[in-house]
Motif scaffolding. Structure first.
Motif, mmCIF file in Angstrom:
data_model
loop_
_atom_site.group_PDB
_atom_site.id
_atom_site.type_symbol
_atom_site.label_atom_id
_atom_site.label_comp_id
_atom_site.label_asym_id
_atom_site.label_seq_id
_atom_site.Cartn_x
_atom_site.Cartn_y
_atom_site.Cartn_z
ATOM 1 N N ARG A 192 -46.592 -61.837 99.340
ATOM 2 C CA ARG A 192 -45.572 -61.365 98.637
ATOM 3 C C ARG A 192 -45.183 -62.262 97.491
ATOM 4 N NH1 ARG A 192 -40.527 -59.180 102.385
ATOM 5 N NH2 ARG A 192 -41.176 -57.479 103.105
ATOM 6 N N LEU A 244 -34.122 -57.115 96.706
ATOM 7 C CA LEU A 244 -34.893 -55.967 96.225
ATOM 8 C C LEU A 244 -35.863 -55.754 97.280
ATOM 9 C CD1 LEU A 244 -33.753 -57.141 93.435
ATOM 10 C CD2 LEU A 244 -35.333 -55.756 92.760
ATOM 11 N N ARG A 245 -36.493 -54.538 97.316
ATOM 12 C CA ARG A 245 -37.772 -54.233 98.084
ATOM 13 C C ARG A 245 -38.869 -54.949 97.306
ATOM 14 N NH1 ARG A 245 -37.337 -48.485 99.508
ATOM 15 N NH2 ARG A 245 -38.650 -48.257 97.625
ATOM 16 N N VAL A 246 -40.200 -54.961 98.072
ATOM 17 C CA VAL A 246 -41.195 -55.528 97.183
ATOM 18 C C VAL A 246 -41.834 -54.927 96.064
ATOM 19 C CG1 VAL A 246 -43.177 -54.802 98.974
ATOM 20 C CG2 VAL A 246 -43.460 -56.708 97.592
ATOM 21 N N ASP A 247 -41.883 -53.537 96.316
ATOM 22 C CA ASP A 247 -42.380 -52.777 95.323
ATOM 23 C C ASP A 247 -41.263 -52.525 94.109
ATOM 24 O OD1 ASP A 247 -40.830 -51.232 97.133
ATOM 25 O OD2 ASP A 247 -41.385 -49.233 96.485
ATOM 26 N N GLN A 248 -40.183 -52.567 94.363
ATOM 27 C CA GLN A 248 -39.099 -52.495 93.220
ATOM 28 C C GLN A 248 -38.931 -53.804 92.649
ATOM 29 O OE1 GLN A 248 -35.648 -51.790 95.651
ATOM 30 N NE2 GLN A 248 -36.001 -49.859 95.982
ATOM 31 N N GLU A 260 -48.129 -53.412 103.551
ATOM 32 C CA GLU A 260 -46.591 -53.476 103.847
ATOM 33 C C GLU A 260 -46.101 -52.346 104.138
ATOM 34 O OE1 GLU A 260 -43.508 -55.413 102.606
ATOM 35 O OE2 GLU A 260 -44.570 -57.403 102.233
ATOM 36 N N ILE A 280 -28.856 -52.320 92.977
ATOM 37 C CA ILE A 280 -29.985 -52.730 94.125
ATOM 38 C C ILE A 280 -29.876 -52.166 95.325
ATOM 39 C CG2 ILE A 280 -31.064 -54.803 95.088
ATOM 40 C CD1 ILE A 280 -30.115 -56.447 92.942
ATOM 41 N N ARG A 322 -32.348 -49.564 97.438
ATOM 42 C CA ARG A 322 -32.807 -49.911 98.927
ATOM 43 C C ARG A 322 -32.571 -48.664 99.546
ATOM 44 N NH1 ARG A 322 -34.136 -54.792 100.636
ATOM 45 N NH2 ARG A 322 -34.637 -53.920 102.228
ATOM 46 N N LYS A 324 -41.584 -49.318 103.919
ATOM 47 C CA LYS A 324 -41.949 -50.573 103.711
ATOM 48 C C LYS A 324 -41.273 -51.130 104.911
ATOM 49 C CE LYS A 324 -44.198 -50.425 99.671
ATOM 50 N NZ LYS A 324 -44.741 -49.315 99.841
#
Lengths: 362, 151, 158, 372
Positions: free
Chosen positions: A167, A328-332, D38, D201, D205, D352
């Motif tokens: 990541r 944040l999420r990884v894709d975001q 992921e 954010i 999510r 994810k």
């Protein structure tokens, strides 16, 4: 005007004293390097203590708490106690880890962060190495730290660490672009990559005021991207406690863990110092046009204090982010970079070029 | 559907059904051999539509194990308790309803774990709560363990 | 239009983020709203609710008298076997034999503070105290004898 | 995007064990997660790490004693668990509960629901990486806990409900303090929105994450906010009212989204509903006994009794099989989290790792309730 407490005067005196004492140019150079190295290490350790304490207190006040207040006056010695605890902890190495890599990773992290401090202008004429490609050097050397993270994640032989490292790799590689572009937009205005030139160019006004809207946008993008670059919340996906327990440093303990922590805080200082140097005028005092009285008063505040004040202001903002936002999420995270920050900063560089060409930056 | 209608409808599905009306819900006793098709009918028949299996358990009686299914229907709001008596105390076996109600997957694993009723056709019949090498089924009345304390 | 939508999204997002930062910033600048109670320091002012269930105690009067008749109702009511009552035979002045309390053993480590023993007690001999600092260095110290040595049943309690 | 065949697990897959010790599992839940990068291919929950065999224990406890154990199941809504047990015994023995006791019970249950949802809100923020909401959530929760301490004598595992009413009368200050805390919370709940709900954010999510269709929710036996977020009407307080809920005005919150955001909104709206219930009752506590006269030793008639209540997490069912003695022959607790957890693999498929945390927190898992 050389004030008694100015750091440049102090360094000049030390140098002339050494020259008198040793005479030999080589000896002076070596002894100066040793002194600078020791001072830097001492300064950075002290700095990370301060930042650690500051972070806890800021977090606590934002969360209706008091924070550390038991060890020492107002809890200031708490961080020392924690350091001592970390020092005495066993530095575990997992059985199936790649031992050489595993032990090397924290050193790579700490060495890269220390290298980056070289061109920073701490005060008037007070710089370790004023090289002519200062800004470029900073952005080039700071990208090496991702190797340390990847190394730590890969060699730990832990799935959480591996995920965290991957990541982090994706994150740092992408956010490097926006950082580079926002640095470039200031370089366009100054026409020089040398840090001292950039500071001097802000004598009659900081870039954030003189550079109009593009400079403001570049500043915001720089802050956001550098928060991501140094893996701090809300972009702390590499460590993401709730998802990956501790990410790439899950398996580290004791002093090796402390090195990661130290490099995290030093990184925080570096990006804030850079933001202060590029956008907020570095050690330049705050001047308002032709108010000579006000400007004189401002000049009496030592330049090192100006620099530190600005840096800590930026540090406070980055801490403020951390204690307010969810992660944040990884894709975001990648969306934010590639869909928002990068196009905007590209456009911003164009705008900035226009400003520079038209000579509005005075 | 009222209780009388339910009884009549159930008798159509399963002629051998017996009822017990002492409790809050209507209790129907099914037999293990054609149990699965009857449960499918309860779930799929448009006028019954028992789509919500809200509780499933088993009771260890002296001469049998009784599996108890609490069913209700979200569109019609009628409820039914289906009971199946398993007279084989040594090796009780029943058809699995995990294909009809997805939630039965976990519930049946729990019952298997703690009561020791095997479910035929369950996709993944393993112990759910206890360790895989646990001996015995704790909720049975004859379960004994050297660690049990008598208060 | 795509571009306006794009910039609107950015504007809205930044605004929502700033709202959050304003809130945390407000509390940062108002340290008086801190809620922390500094526990060991405020031990003197610390006042627990009078019904707080700390541990089971048996109040004794100044004459070293308690109200426990040794009826074992609390022992029966306790779900975890925390209380153990040992009785003795006492010969009253008029020659009758009477069951009396010898020792009441209370095992704090097994107690869940459910209050069932207090409710069950017919003579109000035991109560819950407000003491909540139970930590000791040795587990055996959690096994307490509630009636004081040489204590007697209060007159008039049956 | 993964296609259906990619979800098949095979030898050599990247399997991560999340738990039993993990910051986001709210206890000792162990999830075996098959990953593709992921993205989650498959989840297998392993439970039972804190199985205390409450069902077996209850078989040897009397009908007065077995209530306290249920506080340890879903420890965040301990009152409501206790209430379910007390109600079952009352239903079986046909004890008429005094009106005052009923009102006190509902008040306590709603306060308990509020505290539970507050903690859930804080934990949701914490799980998604925002630490501050956790402390903001504890502000009012702490006051309510102290209020519980005043009246019940304990903060978390109160054991205040007894068959036939409640254990003690209300504390004299109770009404005033409740009014104060509700008035304070009505102001402060806007901070919840500012800090988390409106945050872009956070919305990114949770929106569209962890989708649970209505059919799946019914089929898995989900209940509580998890099911209501998928558009199922399943509020026991409305459908099968107990303890005078039928006389109260409140809405059953139903969202059609089926994702984490819908479940989040349901819980936030439920807090408002709980406050409105408390508002209706706090000035109208009838005078009278707080406990019905019952025998010292309770004996249930022979038969089977089932009582369900709405805890903060969903439908809790207490199923007592009595042989006519002083102890139950068999007790089964139908716990809401057990069924909700069984739907987790379906919800999390294709998400994810970060989403898994969001899903777990919006189901509001309490692991002792799953294991019992």
């Amino acid at each position: 005007m050389t004030l008694l407490y100015s750091l440049s005067g102090l360094s000049y005196h030390i140098q002339s004293w050494l020259t008198r004492l040793l005479g030999n140019t080589m000896a002076v150079l070596v002894s100066e390097m040793v002194i600078v190295g020791l001072c830097l290490i001492g300064f950075l350790v002290l700095l990370s203590f301060t930042l650690g304490y500051m972070e806890r207190r800021v977090a606590a006040f934002m969360q209706l708490r008091l924070g550390p207040n038991r060890v020492g006056p107002k809890g200031t010695l708490q961080i020392i106690a924690d350091t001592i605890k970390l020092l005495f902890k066993e530095g575990l190495t997992p059985t199936n880890a790649d031992k050489f890599m595993f032990n090397l990773a924290p050193y790579i992290m700490i060495i890269t962060t220390m290298l980056v401090t070289a061109p920073l202008a701490f005060a008037r004429n007070f710089q370790i190495w004023d090289l002519n490609i200062g800004v470029f050097y900073v952005s080039a050397v700071s990208s090496i730290s991702v190797i340390g993270i990847l190394m730590a994640g890969w060699s730990s032989n832990n799935k959480y660490s591996l995920l965290g490292a991957m990541r982090s790799g994706a994150q740092i590689v992408s956010y490097e672009l926006s950082i580079g572009l926002s640095l470039i937009s200031i370089v366009i205005l100054t026409g020089s990559l040398r840090i001292s030139d950039i500071v001097m160019s802000q004598q009659n006004g900081w870039w954030i005021f003189k550079g109009h809207l593009p400079a403001l946008i570049a500043f915001v993008i720089f802050i956001v991207a550098s928060t991501a670059e140094i893996n701090r919340a809300p972009f702390d996906l590499a460590e993401a406690e709730q998802e990956l327990t501790a990410g790439f440093h899950t398996e580290y303990a004791g002093m090796k863990f402390a090195m990661f922590l130290l490099s995290e805080y030093v990184n925080l200082f570096i990006v804030s110092a850079l933001a202060a140097t590029l956008f907020l005028g570095g050690w330049m005092p705050f001047h308002i046009g032709s108010w000579s009285g006000f400007n004189h008063v401002m000049d009496f505040i030592p330049s090192s204090l100006w620099f530190m004040g600005k840096t800590f202001f930026v540090i406070f903002i980055i801490m403020w982010f951390r204690w307010t936002f969810p992660r944040l999420r990884v894709d975001q995270l990648l969306n934010l970079e590639w869909k928002y920050l990068l196009p905007i900063s590209m456009l911003n560089v164009l705008l900035m070029t226009l400003v520079a060409l038209l000579g509005w930056h005075g | 559907m009222s209780r009388e209608e339910l009884k009549q409808r159930l008798s159509e599905i399963c002629p051998s059904v017996t009822f017990d009306e002492t409790g809050e819900f209507l209790m129907a006793f099914f037999t293990p051999d054609v149990f699965l098709t009857q449960m499918k009918e309860l779930r799929c028949a448009t006028d019954l539509n028992f789509d919500y299996l809200f509780c499933m358990t088993a009771i260890d009686w002296k001469d049998n194990f009784t599996a108890v299914y609490h069913l209700s229907s979200t569109p019609f709001r009628h409820a039914l308790v289906v009971k199946v008596k398993l007279t084989d105390k040594e090796n009780p076996v029943l058809d699995s309803v995990a294909g009809i109600w997805k939630g039965a997957n976990f519930l049946e694993r729990e019952v298997y774990d703690l009561m020791g009723i095997r479910f035929n056709g369950h996709p993944d019949l393993r112990r759910l709560i206890l360790e895989d090498d646990w001996i015995g089924h704790p909720l049975r009345k004859d379960y004994a363990d050297e660690n049990m304390i008598e208060l | 239009m795509f571009i306006t939508e794009y910039f609107k999204t950015i504007f809205r997002s930044v605004k929502s983020l700033l709202t959050g930062m304003r809130l945390t910033g407000y509390y940062f600048t108002h340290p008086s709203k801190t809620l922390t109670q500094e526990y060991p320091d405020n031990r003197k002012e610390l006042k627990l609710a009078d019904r707080f269930r700390g541990e089971v105690v048996m109040p004794h009067t100044e004459a070293n008298e308690h109200r426990c008749t040794g009826c074992q109702a609390c022992e029966l009511a306790c779900p975890n076997g925390t209380i153990k009552i040992i009785t003795k035979q006492e010969i009253l002045p008029d020659g009758k034999k009477k069951k009396r309390l010898d020792t009441m053993i209370y095992n704090l480590s097994m107690c869940t503070f459910c209050n069932l023993c207090i409710v069950a007690c017919p003579s109000d001999a035991i109560t819950m105290s407000q003491d909540f600092e139970h930590s000791v260095l040795d587990r055996s110290k959690l096994r307490k004898i509630l009636n004081k040595p040489d204590s007697k049943l209060m007159e008039g309690v049956e | 995007m993964l296609i259906e065949e990619d979800y098949i697990t095979e030898e050599g897959d990247f399997v991560v064990n999340i738990g039993p010790q993990h910051p986001a599992t709210h206890g000792v839940l162990h999830l075996k997660v098959w990953l593709d990068g992921e993205t989650i291919k498959h989840i297998e929950p392993h439970i039972g790490y804190i199985h205390r065999s409450i069902e077996k224990m209850s078989e040897s406890l009397s009908y007065r004693q077995f209530i306290y154990v249920t506080s340890r199941m879903d420890y965040l809504s301990a009152h409501i668990n206790n209430q379910a047990c007390a109600l079952t015994v009352e239903k079986a023995m046909q004890i008429e509960v005094p009106q005052r006791a009923k009102v006190i019970r509902v008040l306590m249950a709603e306060l308990n629901r509020l505290t539970s949802h507050m903690l859930w809100w804080g934990c949701t923020g914490l799980d998604l990486g925002a630490v501050s909401p956790f402390f903001f959530a504890f502000r009012e929760r702490e006051i309510i806990n102290e209020l519980m301490e005043d009246t019940c004598g304990a903060r978390l595992t109160m054991n205040y409900m007894v068959p036939g009413g409640v254990m003690a009368d209300l504390h004299p200050d109770f009404q005033r303090k409740v009014k104060e805390v509700i008035a304070q919370f009505k102001v402060n709940i806007h901070e919840y929105d500012q800090l988390l709900s409106d945050n872009v954010i956070f919305q990114e999510r949770v929106k569209g994450v962890g989708y649970l269709s209505k059919e799946d929710a019914i089929s898995f036996g989900c209940s509580g906010p998890t099911a209501r977020g998928s558009g199922i009407s399943c509020d026991i307080r409305k459908l099968y009212p107990y303890d005078g809920y039928e006389n109260l005005k409140f809405d059953e919150i139903i969202e059609q989204g089926g994702d984490c955001w819908a479940r989040y909104k349901v819980r936030i709206a439920e807090m408002h509903q709980s406050m409105s219930i408390i508002d209706q009752l706090i000035d109208n506590i009838p005078e009278g006994d707080f406990q019905a006269k019952t025998k010292a030793v309770l004996k249930l008639p022979k038969g089977e009794f089932y009582q369900r209540v709405e805890t903060a997490r969903g439908e809790l069912g207490v199923f007592i099989v009595s042989e006519g003695g002083t102890t139950p022959y068999r007790i089964k607790y139908r716990s809401p989290n057990f069924s909700n957890l069984s739907a987790l693999p379906t919800m999390a498929k294709g998400c994810k790792i970060g989403d898994l945390v969001a899903i777990m927190s919006t189901i509001d898992l309490v692991i002792p309730d799953v294991d019992r």
